[in-house]
Design a protein around this motif. Structure first.
Motif, short mmCIF file in Angstrom:
data_model
loop_
_atom_site.label_atom_id
_atom_site.label_comp_id
_atom_site.label_asym_id
_atom_site.label_seq_id
_atom_site.Cartn_x
_atom_site.Cartn_y
_atom_site.Cartn_z
N HIS A 290 -13.32 18.81 -2.45
CA HIS A 290 -12.62 18.31 -3.56
C HIS A 290 -11.68 17.13 -2.88
N TRP A 291 -10.48 16.71 -3.72
CA TRP A 291 -9.73 15.77 -3.51
C TRP A 291 -8.33 15.69 -4.17
N TYR A 292 -7.54 14.97 -3.47
CA TYR A 292 -6.11 14.82 -4.35
C TYR A 292 -5.90 13.34 -4.67
N HIS A 293 -5.07 13.26 -5.61
CA HIS A 293 -4.80 11.48 -5.90
C HIS A 293 -3.61 11.58 -6.81
N SER A 294 -2.94 10.64 -6.97
CA SER A 294 -1.99 10.11 -7.86
C SER A 294 -2.65 10.18 -9.17
N HIS A 295 -1.95 10.71 -10.11
CA HIS A 295 -2.26 10.59 -11.69
C HIS A 295 -1.16 9.81 -12.40
N ASN A 296 -0.47 9.02 -11.60
CA ASN A 296 0.59 8.48 -12.42
C ASN A 296 0.05 6.86 -12.33
N GLY A 297 -0.25 6.24 -13.34
CA GLY A 297 -0.59 4.93 -13.50
C GLY A 297 -1.96 4.72 -12.68
N LEU A 298 -1.69 3.69 -12.06
CA LEU A 298 -3.02 3.44 -11.12
C LEU A 298 -2.78 3.31 -9.50
N GLN A 299 -1.84 4.29 -9.45
CA GLN A 299 -1.22 4.24 -7.88
C GLN A 299 -2.35 4.75 -7.08
N ARG A 300 -3.48 5.38 -7.53
CA ARG A 300 -4.43 5.68 -6.46
C ARG A 300 -5.00 4.90 -5.67
N ILE A 301 -5.22 3.61 -6.33
CA ILE A 301 -5.98 2.31 -6.02
C ILE A 301 -5.18 1.72 -4.77
N GLY B 261 2.13 8.48 6.73
CA GLY B 261 1.88 7.41 7.39
C GLY B 261 0.77 6.72 7.60
N GLN B 262 -0.34 7.65 6.81
CA GLN B 262 -1.93 7.52 6.96
C GLN B 262 -2.10 6.77 5.59
N GLY C 116 -3.76 3.70 -2.25
CA GLY C 116 -4.05 4.34 -1.10
C GLY C 116 -3.40 5.72 -1.44
N LEU C 117 -2.95 6.22 -2.52
CA LEU C 117 -2.28 7.63 -2.69
C LEU C 117 -3.40 8.65 -3.10
N ILE D 184 0.88 -1.09 0.09
CA ILE D 184 -0.02 0.07 -0.05
C ILE D 184 0.88 1.32 0.07
N ILE D 185 0.39 2.20 -0.23
CA ILE D 185 1.05 3.61 -0.49
C ILE D 185 0.33 4.43 0.82
#
Length: 749
Positions: free
Chosen positions: A177-188, A105-106, A190-191, A100-101
């Motif tokens: 709103h929200w923030y998330h990784s836009h690189n590949g599928l990293q958001r799944i 630490g969260q 936990g990013l 997980i990412i």
């Protein structure tokens, strides 16, 4: 002495516990004009426990009664018999270990709360082992600041491992709103996290509130899923594996539309959920009877939409994608990947524990004629009334009883109505039926029925895989602020209109024009065999536009069976000359123009579902220059190429900040390499010939002469990094010396 040792051991253990397991800071608040945060992005493992020094990790297992215990494995054949507090473990769904990412630490990342108009700086430190990353600020318009949008190879280079990048932007528009990784599928992995921009005039009037982040969960990491996926943006196809399923085994919604090409594993709410009927810990939201609350819902899922409800509590929707709407009451809200909603509810039931449900739209298997099979794919949390005694018991509540007198209204349905033979007392409300709450909105709310300056028909379908107008996106290899020679774009030629193609789909839009997008979800597919749309695949597409919010003027559904709800054909408002236009690249309105558009306080969105074989009409004003991504927020569709870039007013693009990182390739030819070797040899002879060796010897002598032994105290203090650590080391050393003297004295007596 034994008592002292025991006391010291207890103190050290307590220090370790409180150092590693503080109360989780779910939110980071800043109501100043300039807010600065730091995100340290690191990797960990779900269902593991790490010791204080970080050198030892144990697997964790979930017992039937919900207890978390250390588990032996091939490395740790024996483990301490310790029961772990759930706060010590990132449990996810309790099914086992997985990469997980973490953000600071969260898991998921912390919720940021700031005031509208404030300057926000987020320093992102990439401590991932070997992956680059970017952060997209989903819903933030970034006016005249496109280079902070966080899209790899469009607005920036990925942040490399062990590097940092500071995003700086103005917090507008207000809302959730929200923030998330836009690189590949990293958001799944936990990013992601919530970003709440409070309205200035509501700063002191906010109800008590919770952030609720929902995501689907898979037993494989994003990298593994990327490699396994048969839906790739490149020509390489994965071998599918166990999570990708054939059409007859796909879950379908009541209209016969497949939910995903992936098998459902589980879902999480704020990082916790359950696989099947296990007893993994769940997220609980504590409320006091009689009080009202706000729930900020962020749909961070990769593939699945969820219908969100609270048993026996009514939800009042007041906002979506940061934009206020006039309050309306619903039993539940369907939230698609990328969307956010804010709902209010009152804790007006008897004290107890109530299920918070996030249920997928699954009704049965297959898309021919799905029938209810009793299988539910969902994620759950708990609404806990203060004073309730059974704090560890699962709720025994049920959904609201929908009757003809009190029907259940469901917001944001991707179909026109629920099946009356199965759900006679459930009513659908399209999002386009809501109205903007102008009393809480800052901005242009023009209600004129003006003519659009430009109309674009964009067909979302699968004729050659996930594509827009039969074009599967090939992303550039360098950000678009660099020299064009570094981009390596693939042109979309006229051949794309014949059979479709893979290309770099960039559409230029002029400045300060009203653009009308007609978003069609494979409206010609499956039923017009003369086109390239011969597939029966149908999907609801949550489409997201970066840099803007758009006005939602209309939602139109396909032709359906009034009893079963099954789709019989595409909406007839739009047609194409498919005998000559096989990809339907030039559709047109059958009535000559769009009809029944709503210009009376239309709601605003940045992510909107397009119903399968239906369409939506939206408008926005091109007043924010830059390269802005437009894509489906379902991860497999985006991965395969359902994406394009709007190049808005190129001549007005903002300058790139000084020192902005660039992506470079390196190549060295044979002749240049030989010349390099010659120069290197010349330099080496000067350095490592006889004179060079003599110089090195002199340097060693000088270094040796400068070396002196350090006092013991200096040696001790040089090994600690904080004052507390130094005191501890000095204290321990002093105790050791005291014990040694005592032993010597005793031996001489």
């Amino acid at each position: 002495m034994k008592n002292i040792i025991v006391m010291v051991s207890i103190l050290l253990f307590l220090c370790a516990i409180f150092q590693i397991f503080p109360c989780k800071a779910e939110s980071e608040f800043c109501f100043a004009s300039i807010c600065e945060f730091t995100f340290v992005i690191s990797e960990s493992r779900a269902m593991t426990f790490t010791t204080e020094d970080g050198r030892t990790s144990y697997d964790v297992e979930l017992e039937e009664n919900g207890t978390l215990k250390l588990a032996p494995n091939l490395w740790h054949s024996q483990v301490p018999n310790i029961t772990l507090n759930p706060e010590m473990v990132h449990t996810a769904d309790g099914s086992g270990q997985k990469n997980i990412i973490l953000v600071n630490g969260q898991f998921p990342g912390p919720t940021l709360e700031v005031l509208e108009g404030s300057e926000v700086a987020v320093k992102v430190v990439n401590e991932l082992v070997n992956e680059g990353l970017t952060i997209h600020w989903h819903g933030i318009h970034l006016r005249n600041n496109v280079w902070m949008d966080g899209v790899p190879y469009i607005t920036q280079c990925p942040i490399l491992s062990r590097q940092s990048f500071t995003y700086r932007f103005i917090a507008n528009p207000p809302g959730t709103h929200w923030y998330h990784s836009h690189n590949g599928l990293q958001r799944i992995d936990g990013l992601f996290g919530a970003l709440i921009v409070r309205r200035s005039k509501e700063k002191e009037m906010m109800l008590p509130h919770f952030s609720m982040l929902i995501n689907d969960w898979f037993p494989l990491s994003s990298t593994e899923l990327d490699l396994l996926s048969p839906f790739m943006s490149s020509d390489r196809a994965g071998n599918a594996g166990s999570l990708f399923i054939s059409p007859d085994k796909k879950g379908s919604s009541i209209d016969g539309v497949e939910l995903s090409s992936m098998d459902y594993w589980s879902g999480l709410i704020n990082g916790r959920g359950r696989k099947g009927n296990n007893s993994a810990p769940l997220t609980a939201f504590n409320v006091t009877q009689g009080k009202s609350y706000r729930l900020h819902i962020v749909m961070a899922s990769g593939e699945f939409a969820y219908r969100v409800s609270i048993d026996e509590h009514e939800l009042t929707v007041i906002e979506s994608d940061g934009n206020p709407v006039k309050p309306m009451k619903f039993e539940s809200v369907i939230v698609f990947p990328g969307e956010t909603f804010v709902v209010e509810f009152k804790a007006d039931q008897n004290p107890g524990r109530y299920w918070i449900r996030a249920s997928t739209l699954r009704m049965g298997l297959g898309y021919e004629n799905p029938q209810p099979d009793g299988i539910v794919w969902d994620a759950k949390a708990i609404l806990h009334y203060q004073g309730t005694s059974d704090k560890k018991e699962d709720p025994k509540s049920g959904r609201k009883n929908c009757t003809s007198d009190t029907p259940c209204k469901v917001l944001n349905c991707p179909w026109p109505a629920y099946r009356q033979d199965l759900f006679p007392n459930m009513q659908c409300v399209a999002f386009s039926e809501l109205r903007l709450d102008s009393s809480r909105f800052k901005g242009d709310i023009s209600q004129e029925n003006e003519e659009a300056d430009l109309e674009l028909f964009l067909n979302l379908g699968f004729p050659i895989g996930s594509s827009i107008n039969s074009r599967r996106m090939i992303m550039p290899r360098a950000p678009l602020f660099q020299e064009s020679a570094t981009w390596q774009l693939v042109s979309c030629t006229r051949d794309c209109e014949k059979m479709g193609c893979r290309c770099s789909n960039v559409l230029s839009l002029p400045a300060n024009k009203t653009v009308q997008l007609v978003l069609m979800s494979d409206i010609f597919g499956g039923f017009q065999k003369g086109t390239v749309f011969g597939s029966e695949s149908k999907a609801h597409h949550p489409m997201h536009l970066h840099g803007y919010s758009f006005r939602v003027l209309k939602t139109a559904y396909p032709v359906v069976d009034n009893i079963t709800g099954k789709i019989l054909g595409g909406n007839k408002d739009i047609a194409c000359n498919w005998r000559e236009d096989r990809t339907c690249s030039h559709p047109y309105w059958t009535s000559g123009s769009a009809t029944d558009l709503n210009f009376e306080n239309p709601p605003l969105k940045n992510t909107l579902v397009v119903p399968a074989m239906g369409y939506t009409v939206v408008r926005f004003r091109t007043d924010n220059p830059g390269y802005w991504l437009f894509h489906c927020h379902a991860m497999l569709h985006m991965l395969e190429g359902m994406t394009l870039v709007f190049n808005v007013s190129y001549e007005d693009h903002p300058p790139v900040p000084q020192g902005f990182p660039t992506c470079q390739t390196f190549d060295i030819g044979h002749e240049e390499f030989q010349k390099y070797l010659v120069e290197s040899q010349k330099k080496g002879k000067k350095r490592f010939g006889y004179l060079g060796r003599k110089a090195l010897a002199n340097e060693k002598q000088e270094a040796s002469a400068k070396f002196t032994s350090k006092p013991v105290l200096s040696t001790i203090t040089s090994t600690c990094s904080t004052v507390g650590e130094c005191y501890s080391l000095i204290f321990i050393s002093a105790m050791a010396v005291t014990l040694a003297i005592a032993l010597i004295v005793r031996m001489t007596m």
